[in-house]
Design an enzyme around this catalytic site. Structure first.
Site: not given
Length: 276
Positions: A103-104
């Site tokens: 993810g981020c």
């Protein structure tokens, strides 16, 4: 601290020439560069800050322009260039590298950064097809890269197995189209391995997660050979230190999601065993 006009003008020229600068950002910078004779440099710079402030507050500027805005606005922002330089250096004895996508990358630094034996955690892009990708290209899913972190660690104090164990706690391993609020292929979870030993550890660890039957959905985390890792722009490095309030909000959302998921999976596991 008073800004050095010559240094600021040099930054402006570099940003104008920077291919990652958006055209409307470039036009705003050109206004400062080509200011009218009757308008002072500081006045024009103030106008530039005023024009960009609403976008800066929404984090809608490209990373390099955002760094420049923060600099001229007087907001302290650590320079992470020394950390990024470690990426290009040859690993000394007892240093290894691990690369994880989950993810981020803003949320993937702090959980590793505070552990013993960690030398550096660098945010960046990997797994794609093009050289020198920028944030807009990766988020726009134009290059095939994912956001990831490269972890430089001392294997006398931290093992690769321990890093993999931490990684599983940070992600939803059943979601291959993003993580929590971050959607799209550029946020898919991947373990990038640098050696046969790392692959063996990663595959054994993934199989252990599958065999545990903790999750009601299939485990979809990829294990791929590491490819060129491109460090991200300075703005994205050490985000949790530079933007603590925003980071805490994102972190709380992720923790809540993962807590609810683990609770749901625990109930599913209990129900399945009770029927057996």
């Amino acid at each position: 601290m008073r800004l050095n006009d010559s240094e600021i003008q040099k930054d402006i020229y570099n940003l104008i020439l920077n291919p990652n600068t958006r055209e409307w950002e470039r036009q705003a910078l050109l206004k400062v560069k080509d200011r009218r004779k009757e308008v002072s440099f500081s006045t024009q710079l103030d106008a530039f800050k005023s024009d960009l402030r609403p976008l800066a507050l929404r984090h809608s500027l490209t990373p390099d322009v955002m760094d420049f805005y923060l600099k001229v606005s007087g907001e302290p922002q650590p320079d992470s260039s020394s950390k990024v330089l470690l990426h290009d250096k040859v690993d000394p004895p007892h240093q290894e590298r691990a690369i994880f996508a989950g993810g981020c990358f803003w949320c993937m630094v702090s959980p590793f950064d505070k552990r013993p034996g960690i030398i550096a955690v660098i945010s960046g892009y990997t797994g794609g097809e093009f050289d020198n990708p920028n944030y807009d290209q990766v988020v726009g899913q134009y290059t095939g890269h994912v956001e990831a972190v490269e972890i430089l660690f001392d294997n006398r104090l931290m093992t690769y197995q321990e890093l993999v164990d931490i990684y599983w706690q940070l992600i939803d391993p059943t979601d291959n189209m993003g993580q929590i609020d971050d959607r799209g292929e550029s946020y898919r979870p991947v373990i990038f391995v640098n050696s046969d030993e790392q692959r063996q550890i990663a595959e054994h660890s993934r199989q252990a997660v599958i065999d545990s039957e903790v999750y009601s959905k299939p485990i979809v985390v990829e294990i791929s050979d590491a490819t060129r890792f491109w460090p991200a722009e300075n703005f994205h490095q050490d985000f949790y230190k530079k933007n603590p309030s925003r980071y805490r909000k994102i972190e709380r959302t992720r923790h809540l999601y993962l807590f609810l998921q683990h609770s749901k999976n625990a109930m599913h596991q209990l129900f399945t065993k009770s029927k057996a």
